[in-house]
Design an enzyme around this catalytic site. Structure first.
Site, PDB file in Angstrom:
ATOM      1  N   ARG A 153      48.724  54.572  71.445  1.00  0.00           N
ATOM      2  CA  ARG A 153      50.179  54.565  71.311  1.00  0.00           C
ATOM      3  C   ARG A 153      50.846  55.200  72.535  1.00  0.00           C
ATOM      4  O   ARG A 153      52.028  54.989  72.791  1.00  0.00           O
ATOM      5  CB  ARG A 153      50.559  55.329  70.035  1.00  0.00           C
ATOM      6  CG  ARG A 153      51.966  55.140  69.604  1.00  0.00           C
ATOM      7  CD  ARG A 153      52.137  55.469  68.156  1.00  0.00           C
ATOM      8  NE  ARG A 153      52.365  56.882  67.930  1.00  0.00           N
ATOM      9  CZ  ARG A 153      52.629  57.412  66.738  1.00  0.00           C
ATOM     10  NH1 ARG A 153      52.670  56.654  65.672  1.00  0.00           N
ATOM     11  NH2 ARG A 153      52.837  58.685  66.599  1.00  0.00           N
TER      12      ARG A 153
ATOM     13  N   CYS B 101      50.894  62.524  59.528  1.00  0.00           N
ATOM     14  CA  CYS B 101      52.222  63.147  59.536  1.00  0.00           C
ATOM     15  C   CYS B 101      53.201  62.300  58.720  1.00  0.00           C
ATOM     16  O   CYS B 101      54.280  62.750  58.375  1.00  0.00           O
ATOM     17  CB  CYS B 101      52.716  63.368  60.958  1.00  0.00           C
ATOM     18  SG  CYS B 101      52.545  61.919  61.977  1.00  0.00           S
TER      19      CYS B 101
ATOM     20  N   GLU C   7      56.065  63.963  69.051  1.00  0.00           N
ATOM     21  CA  GLU C   7      55.857  63.498  67.674  1.00  0.00           C
ATOM     22  C   GLU C   7      55.256  64.669  66.926  1.00  0.00           C
ATOM     23  O   GLU C   7      54.070  64.966  67.066  1.00  0.00           O
ATOM     24  CB  GLU C   7      54.902  62.302  67.653  1.00  0.00           C
ATOM     25  CG  GLU C   7      55.414  61.073  68.361  1.00  0.00           C
ATOM     26  CD  GLU C   7      56.657  60.478  67.742  1.00  0.00           C
ATOM     27  OE1 GLU C   7      57.023  60.847  66.609  1.00  0.00           O
ATOM     28  OE2 GLU C   7      57.302  59.648  68.409  1.00  0.00           O
ATOM     29  N   LEU C   8      56.073  65.334  66.131  1.00  0.00           N
ATOM     30  CA  LEU C   8      55.629  66.605  65.539  1.00  0.00           C
ATOM     31  C   LEU C   8      55.397  66.463  64.032  1.00  0.00           C
ATOM     32  O   LEU C   8      55.211  65.360  63.533  1.00  0.00           O
ATOM     33  CB  LEU C   8      56.650  67.689  65.881  1.00  0.00           C
ATOM     34  CG  LEU C   8      56.981  67.785  67.385  1.00  0.00           C
ATOM     35  CD1 LEU C   8      58.045  68.823  67.659  1.00  0.00           C
ATOM     36  CD2 LEU C   8      55.726  68.061  68.203  1.00  0.00           C
TER      37      LEU C   8
ATOM     38  N   SER D  86      54.108  52.364  59.471  1.00  0.00           N
ATOM     39  CA  SER D  86      53.657  52.366  60.863  1.00  0.00           C
ATOM     40  C   SER D  86      53.371  50.949  61.349  1.00  0.00           C
ATOM     41  O   SER D  86      52.635  50.202  60.702  1.00  0.00           O
ATOM     42  CB  SER D  86      52.383  53.205  61.005  1.00  0.00           C
ATOM     43  OG  SER D  86      52.686  54.536  60.670  1.00  0.00           O
TER      44      SER D  86
END
Ligand code: ADP
Length: 472
Positions: free
Chosen positions: A155, A280, A246-247, A436
């Site tokens: 990604r 996540c 991206e957390l 996703s």
């Protein structure tokens, strides 16, 4: 199996090694090279040297490297999936799905490489032409986590190649083998030397800090915890490095009283249990309308109870091990605290004996103040809270510093869209438990991050906009 570092087109030994552990039995799968400060610097040197010519490469050439890499990943999917399952612990069907998802980033960005557009128009005042172009931002540091060792790497690598950036990849210490296997594929597909370099410092924090203080590094793309993300944002401030973050997430999954219960349970199984809950995007707080609460919990618990837990790569396994005993124990501690606080256990909730990092599918019914709701559990644990009104559910869903993804189920699309519009999240699934998609922008609001990966936005994380004013 690749176990060395990859710097300037060479596979090289490091200054030491780290053990990669199979979390399903604690055995050592491989010893992977760790990089010294000099090698980290050599990776920056290599990426910097390669940057100018790589930026000028014809988009078609970069596109075809990615396209070939997509095809090679698919051709080697079984091998890659086994490797992922071995070092990460996840069940083979999850690992196979990940290889497919990961490869699709290469296909998507192969298609995007040749579609990076600019703009040429007359200024409103008529005094000049406005020319807008997008140029590769330059040397990019990519830091990836262990939960999707292939997907999180492609990604970032996919759009970096599309944009014409050179890279330094730092995979997670728990799962470096998959990243190295993907780099091996890219090398075989003709990625020029220096374009992608892999480092793995033994002491991550101090080593990465040095890399981020090197003025030749222009961009940071990080996927990981909010805690580490904040540290890196501060580090990146020193050189004003562009950051894509991206957390963490703490996704609410809201089932309104008119939802189709069967569909919602199916969606929740996907949203909660994909990857054993180590995502996540995983549903972490399940809010269910009280009027359908008992029925929903019973059906959901039944579906959870049917999952077969075991060694990830063995046939029939649906729930593999957590990535490590440490991670498993974090899950167990959260559940134990929730139980001590009065949670009702509908399923699971006890740590199994034995060497593997296993935790069973668990369904809890908790109060809205239970601390487990404030933590990203990262495992197969579903805390359910009952609610009375949509307003109450929305307020609870938004009562978090995170804002990555949310899910809402209702048979009334108008009501669901209104709800989705009120949710503070970068992504919302309506009557869907899986969002996703390499073709869609993935990312969060609030403390879940900055920027978007995938979709049309993804490549722009690796591009900078230049305006050229032309006197004509
Ligand atoms: P997780 O909880 O998923 O392991 P982390 O944020 O700890 O998330 O890790 C994500 C990635 O960040 C991993 O590659 C890890 O090695 C790396 N990492 C951890 N601490 C630091 C740090 N201080 N600086 C840079 N990278 C770090």
């Amino acid at each position: 199996m690749r176990t060395q570092l990859y710097i300037d087109g060479q596979w090289v030994d490091g200054s030491g090694t780290l053990d990669v552990i199979d979390p399903s039995d604690g055995s050592v799968i491989a010893k992977v090279a760790t990089s010294s400060d000099e090698q980290n610097l050599a990776a920056v040197d290599a990426a910097d040297r390669a940057a100018a010519s790589w930026a000028k490469t014809a988009p078609r050439i970069r596109s075809e490297i990615l396209r070939k890499a997509f095809e090679m990943m698919i051709a080697e999917a079984d091998y890659l999936a086994e490797l992922i399952s071995k070092e990460n612990g996840k069940a083979l069907p999850d690992a196979k799905a990940e290889v497919n998802y990961a490869a699709e980033f290469f296909r998507w960005f192969a298609e995007e490489t040749v579609r990076i557009s600019g703009d040429f128009r007359m200024a409103p005042s008529g005094d000049k032409r406005i020319l807008v172009t997008h140029q590769p931002i330059g040397v990019s540091l990519l830091i990836t986590p262990w939960n999707f060792p292939a997907g999180m790497a492609t990604r970032k690598i996919g759009p970096a190649v599309a944009a014409g950036c050179t890279m330094i990849l730092k995979p997670a210490g728990e799962t470096p083998l998959t990243a190295l296997a993907i780099v091996d594929i890219l090398e075989r597909c003709g990625l020029p030397k220096g374009v992608l370099n892999v480092i793995l410092p033994a002491q991550t924090g101090p080593a990465i800090s040095k890399v981020l203080h090197d003025s030749r590094v222009k961009n940071l793309s990080f996927t990981g915890s909010t805690f580490v993300g904040k540290i890196l944002l501060k580090e990146a401030a020193d050189q004003v490095i562009r950051c894509s973050m991206e957390l963490g997430g703490n996704a609410p999954f809201v089932v309104l009283d008119d939802a189709n219960i069967e569909e919602a349970v199916k969606g929740l199984m996907m949203a909660k249990m994909r990857n054993g809950g180590a995502a996540c995007t995983a549903a972490n707080r399940i809010y269910v309308a009280r009027s359908i609460g008992d029925k929903f919990i019973a059906e959901f618990s039944k579906a959870m109870a049917a999952l077969k837990m075991g060694v990830g790569r063995e046939a029939g396994t649906q729930l593999g091990a957590s990535v490590s005993i440490k991670e498993r124990n974090k899950i167990a501690e959260l559940v134990d605290a929730s139980k001590a606080g009065g949670a009702k256990v509908h399923l699971g909730g006890t740590t199994p004996d034995g060497a593997g990092a296993f935790y069973p599918a668990t369904v809890l019914e908790v109060s809205k103040d239970d601390k487990i709701l404030a933590n990203e559990v990262f495992g197969p644990v579903a805390p359910v809270v009952l609610f009375d009104t949509d307003e109450e559910a929305l307020a609870m869903a938004n009562d978090t510093e995170f804002g990555l993804i949310s899910y809402v189920y209702s048979e009334d699309l108008k009501r669901a869209i209104r709800f989705a519009e009120g949710i503070e999240a970068g992504m919302v699934g309506i009557n869907r438990g899986l969002l996703s998609d390499p073709a869609a922008p993935f990312g969060g609001v609030k403390q879940s991050g900055l920027g978007r990966e995938g979709g049309f936005d993804g490549v722009h994380e690796f591009l900078q906009t230049k305006y050229i004013g032309v006197e004509i």
